[in-house]
Design an enzyme around this catalytic site. Structure first.
Site, short mmCIF file in Angstrom:
data_model
loop_
_atom_site.label_atom_id
_atom_site.label_comp_id
_atom_site.label_asym_id
_atom_site.label_seq_id
_atom_site.Cartn_x
_atom_site.Cartn_y
_atom_site.Cartn_z
N SER A 190 -3.84 38.03 165.89
CA SER A 190 -2.85 37.80 166.94
C SER A 190 -3.49 37.75 168.32
O SER A 190 -4.17 38.68 168.74
CB SER A 190 -1.83 38.96 166.98
OG SER A 190 -1.17 39.06 165.76
N HIS A 244 -0.53 32.85 166.60
CA HIS A 244 -1.40 32.27 165.56
C HIS A 244 -1.35 30.75 165.66
O HIS A 244 -0.28 30.15 165.56
CB HIS A 244 -0.98 32.75 164.17
CG HIS A 244 -1.22 34.22 163.96
ND1 HIS A 244 -2.29 34.69 163.24
CD2 HIS A 244 -0.55 35.29 164.42
CE1 HIS A 244 -2.25 36.01 163.26
NE2 HIS A 244 -1.21 36.40 163.96
N HIS A 250 0.27 36.55 156.73
CA HIS A 250 0.39 37.99 156.46
C HIS A 250 1.28 38.24 155.25
O HIS A 250 2.20 37.47 154.96
CB HIS A 250 1.00 38.71 157.66
CG HIS A 250 0.28 38.47 158.94
ND1 HIS A 250 0.49 37.34 159.70
CD2 HIS A 250 -0.67 39.20 159.59
CE1 HIS A 250 -0.29 37.38 160.77
NE2 HIS A 250 -1.01 38.48 160.73
N TYR A 296 3.48 40.47 155.22
CA TYR A 296 4.84 40.72 155.71
C TYR A 296 5.65 39.44 155.95
O TYR A 296 6.87 39.49 156.10
CB TYR A 296 4.84 41.61 156.97
CG TYR A 296 4.21 41.01 158.21
CD1 TYR A 296 4.80 39.98 158.91
CD2 TYR A 296 3.02 41.53 158.71
CE1 TYR A 296 4.23 39.46 160.07
CE2 TYR A 296 2.43 41.02 159.85
CZ TYR A 296 3.04 39.98 160.52
OH TYR A 296 2.48 39.47 161.65
N GLU A 297 4.97 38.29 156.01
CA GLU A 297 5.70 37.03 156.15
C GLU A 297 6.28 36.58 154.82
O GLU A 297 7.01 35.58 154.77
CB GLU A 297 4.76 35.93 156.68
CG GLU A 297 4.28 36.13 158.10
CD GLU A 297 3.36 34.99 158.53
OE1 GLU A 297 3.84 33.88 158.76
OE2 GLU A 297 2.14 35.23 158.61
N ALA A 332 -5.57 42.53 165.80
CA ALA A 332 -4.99 43.45 166.77
C ALA A 332 -4.65 44.73 166.01
O ALA A 332 -4.25 44.66 164.85
CB ALA A 332 -3.72 42.84 167.35
N MET A 389 -1.88 45.28 160.28
CA MET A 389 -1.09 44.74 159.15
C MET A 389 -1.80 43.55 158.50
O MET A 389 -1.15 42.65 157.98
CB MET A 389 0.29 44.29 159.66
CG MET A 389 1.12 45.38 160.30
SD MET A 389 2.68 44.74 160.89
CE MET A 389 3.24 46.09 161.93
N SER A 390 -3.12 43.54 158.56
CA SER A 390 -3.85 42.37 158.03
C SER A 390 -5.28 42.78 157.69
O SER A 390 -5.57 43.97 157.54
CB SER A 390 -3.88 41.26 159.10
OG SER A 390 -4.63 41.70 160.22
N ASN A 402 -2.39 48.70 171.52
CA ASN A 402 -1.34 49.69 171.85
C ASN A 402 -1.72 51.04 171.23
O ASN A 402 -2.53 51.09 170.31
CB ASN A 402 0.00 49.23 171.26
CG ASN A 402 -0.08 48.97 169.75
OD1 ASN A 402 -0.60 47.93 169.32
ND2 ASN A 402 0.40 49.91 168.97
N HIS A 458 5.79 43.19 169.64
CA HIS A 458 4.76 42.22 169.22
C HIS A 458 4.26 41.41 170.42
O HIS A 458 3.07 41.10 170.51
CB HIS A 458 5.33 41.30 168.12
CG HIS A 458 4.33 40.28 167.64
ND1 HIS A 458 3.19 40.62 166.95
CD2 HIS A 458 4.29 38.94 167.80
CE1 HIS A 458 2.49 39.52 166.70
NE2 HIS A 458 3.13 38.49 167.19
#
Ligand code: HPA
Length: 275
Positions: free
Chosen positions: A32, A62, A84, A86-87, A114, A212-213, A236, A248
């Site tokens: 990201s 992306h 991802h 989550y997608e 990230a 998350m990746s 963060n 995000h």
């Protein structure tokens, strides 16, 4: 879950190679926000959607394109954007780009992302070189793959992240005045951010940052025999550790703001990578 698509990593690699007539041995997959367009000279571009079976991300930040060009005399291929879990993509989808890079001839892979910090010394905007990881996605991308005598699915992960590349990156960062931390990355499936209680748990497990990746890509890269260098941009403080709520848009903004230094650092490490 997305529907299965007709695809072959070998065909996708052949398509990219035929179009660009270059054989990069260094590959980068960006996360990201990070923009690596400045990393290569006179780069050629191929949108993912032109390549049969190549998964496209709908996540902001992306770019969904392949870039190939020279960096410090070396041919480099950059995949700008990843898909991802989550997608709704499967592990097979997520790691397909890694297989394509391997088919192209990539021997050294740089994975960026990230990540949220779980340590006070890791501040938003800092870089963390990944020296180990904890896969908390609940799934392994090698599940179901056949076990061959020359490519075992029982991959040794005791040095998943290449020691030499880590040490060299730390040395180069120091020399260039780019502050680098080194730490353990955990990956969760997302897409919701973690609760403060989950962050306490993940921290207790020994991770310094969370994303998350990336980790499925690391596992696939090691299976395919590539050397891995992972770099997280801390965007963060993770849930419960910072003052503001997580967004995000903010993650993308902070990552983007660190693109210049990431490009400087990667240009230096690429020169060092064995081809
Ligand atoms: N948690 C998980 N993934 C992330 C975070 C986070 O706080 N920040 C960026 N990616």
């Amino acid at each position: 879950m997305k529907t299965a698509v007709n695809r072959s990593a070998r065909d996708a690699a052949a398509y990219i190679k035929a179009k660009k007539d270059k054989s990069p041995s260094i590959g980068i997959i960006t996360g990201s926000g990070l923009d690596f367009a400045g990393l290569i000279e006179r780069g050629d571009e191929i949108p993912y959607k032109e390549i049969q079976g190549f998964p496209c991300s709908k996540v902001r930040g992306h770019k969904n394109r392949v870039m190939i060009g020279k960096c410090g005399g070396e041919n480099v291929i950059i995949l700008q954007g990843r898909v991802h879990y989550y997608e709704g993509y499967s592990m097979e989808d997520i790691t397909f780009p890694v297989k394509v890079l391997s088919e192209i001839g990539v021997k050294n892979i740089i994975l960026t992302n990230a990540a949220g910090s779980m340590k006070t010394f890791l501040k938003p905007g800092d870089f963390m070189v990944i020296n180990d990881h904890i896969n908390l996605t609940g799934i392994n991308p090698l599940r179901g793959l056949p076990d061959h005598k020359d490519r075992s699915r029982f991959v040794d992960m005791s040095q998943a992240h290449d020691r030499d590349l880590i040490n060299k990156t730390l040395e180069l960062g120091f020399g260039m005045g780019i502050m680098l931390h080194c730490g353990v990355l955990a990956a969760v499936s997302g897409p919701s951010y973690e609760t403060p209680a989950e962050i306490q748990m993940i921290r207790t497990l020994g991770a310094d940052a969370v994303c998350m990746s990336t980790i499925p890509e690391v596992i696939m890269s090691r299976y395919l025999g590539m050397k891995v260098l992972g770099l997280s941009v801390i965007t963060n403080y993770a849930a419960g550790l910072g003052t503001s709520s997580l967004r995000h848009e903010e993650v993308v903004k902070v990552a983007r703001s660190r693109s210049k230094d990431a490009v400087r650092l990667l240009s230096a490490i690429i020169k060092y990578m064995p081809v």
